[in-house]
Design an enzyme around this catalytic site. Structure first.
Site, PDB file in Angstrom:
ATOM      1  N   ALA A 141      39.422  82.793  50.225  1.00 39.34           N
ATOM      2  CA  ALA A 141      39.651  84.237  50.276  1.00 39.34           C
ATOM      3  C   ALA A 141      41.134  84.524  50.483  1.00 39.34           C
ATOM      4  O   ALA A 141      41.902  83.678  50.951  1.00 39.34           O
ATOM      5  CB  ALA A 141      38.844  84.845  51.420  1.00 39.34           C
TER       6      ALA A 141
ATOM      7  N   GLY B 127      35.569  80.809  50.094  1.00 41.77           N
ATOM      8  CA  GLY B 127      34.943  81.692  49.131  1.00 41.77           C
ATOM      9  C   GLY B 127      34.871  81.110  47.742  1.00 41.77           C
ATOM     10  O   GLY B 127      33.961  81.419  46.973  1.00 41.77           O
TER      11      GLY B 127
ATOM     12  N   GLU C   5      31.890  79.024  47.666  1.00 42.67           N
ATOM     13  CA  GLU C   5      30.722  79.917  47.708  1.00 42.67           C
ATOM     14  C   GLU C   5      30.454  80.549  46.350  1.00 42.67           C
ATOM     15  O   GLU C   5      29.309  80.662  45.918  1.00 42.67           O
ATOM     16  CB  GLU C   5      30.933  80.982  48.783  1.00 42.67           C
ATOM     17  CG  GLU C   5      30.871  80.401  50.198  1.00 42.67           C
ATOM     18  CD  GLU C   5      31.331  81.381  51.270  1.00 42.67           C
ATOM     19  OE1 GLU C   5      30.586  81.555  52.250  1.00 42.67           O
ATOM     20  OE2 GLU C   5      32.423  81.959  51.126  1.00 42.67           O
TER      21      GLU C   5
ATOM     22  N   GLU D   8      36.311  77.506  56.925  1.00 40.20           N
ATOM     23  CA  GLU D   8      36.474  78.740  57.705  1.00 40.20           C
ATOM     24  C   GLU D   8      36.694  78.470  59.192  1.00 40.20           C
ATOM     25  O   GLU D   8      37.403  79.226  59.867  1.00 40.20           O
ATOM     26  CB  GLU D   8      35.254  79.648  57.520  1.00 40.20           C
ATOM     27  CG  GLU D   8      35.138  80.291  56.149  1.00 40.20           C
ATOM     28  CD  GLU D   8      34.484  79.406  55.105  1.00 40.20           C
ATOM     29  OE1 GLU D   8      34.297  79.871  53.965  1.00 40.20           O
ATOM     30  OE2 GLU D   8      34.143  78.233  55.418  1.00 40.20           O
TER      31      GLU D   8
END
Length: 258
Positions: free
Chosen positions: A65, A109, A112, A132
């Site tokens: 991200a 992300g 993901e 994370e």
């Protein structure tokens, strides 16, 4: 529709979405997620497109991200469904098959997003991870849930709790990716796979995608009932008649998607 953070191409019956923020290794910002969701909408509604490939570049699929954009958001902002979580499930909800073609980093992300796709074809230099924990948070768009379903509890715990990266070879052994290809060929292999799927009966492809997803979400007995119901239902399709007749006549089937 024009896009600023992605590229959208149509290659005959295959839609190709390329994440396009190379200056930040395709970091996932709110604008990119919005455009990615819009592109999926566009391709899903386009009857000329039967399958979709999502890719990045040879250095990074998406390195995570956009932390600079995210770092000052508050709990209230996140509860209001802002930022990355707003469209996070759009890829997984797409009824058409979606393949991730991953080279380089697919972290946080990025990992993901790849896992939202129906399967992953990875280049030899691909690296996957959910780091994370190293920045004081947890996965927010499926990392702890999809990763566990794909690689099992022990491997998912290892990756999530240590933040370590998994290389392409380990990812294939663990069931995270379906194939590992050379950096020169991985995208073409993904496009070829999408084109192969696009050549089959689209109603049957839809049935199969739904059935495999059902297997992850229901007990075995319920999944078997769903499979048998869809198997019987396929005999109402002209494509089933054409497919089996073509097999008996030793020729290639001419599916009409009906």
């Amino acid at each position: 529709m024009s896009y600023e953070t992605i590229l959208l191409e149509r290659k005959q019956s295959v839609g190709l979405i390329t994440l396009n923020r190379p200056e930040v290794m395709n970091a996932l910002c709110e604008a990119l997620f919005n455009e990615l969701a819009d592109a999926i909408d566009e391709l899903e509604s386009d009857n000329s497109v039967a399958a979709i490939v999502i890719t990045g570049n040879d250095r990074a699929f998406a390195a995570g991200a956009d932390i600079v954009e995210m770092k000052d958001k508050t709990y209230a902002d996140m509860l209001a469904d802002s930022g990355l979580t707003k469209h996070c499930d759009r890829i997984a909800q797409c009824r058409k098959p979606v393949i991730a073609a991953v080279a380089g980093y697919a972290l946080g992300g990025g990992c993901e997003v790849a896992m939202m796709c129906d399967f992953i074809i990875a280049a030899e230099n691909a690296k996957f991870g959910q780091p994370e924990i190293t920045i004081g948070t947890v996965p927010g768009i499926g990392g702890s849930q999809r990763l566990t379903r794909l690689v099992g509890k022990s491997k998912a715990m290892d990756m999530c709790l240590t933040g370590r990266m998994m290389d392409a070879a380990e990812a294939e052994r663990s069931g995270l990716v379906s194939r590992v290809e050379s950096i020169e060929n991985y995208l073409q292999v993904a496009l070829d796979a999408a084109a192969q799927i696009a050549g089959y009966s689209r109603p049957v492809v839809t049935m199969l995608k739904e059935l495999v997803n059902t297997s992850l979400e229901t007990p075995l007995e319920q999944g078997l009932k769903a499979e048998r119901a869809q198997f019987k239902a396929s005999f109402a399709l002209d494509d089933q008649k054409e497919g089996m007749t073509a097999f008996a006549e030793k020729r290639k089937p001419d599916f009409k998607n009906q």
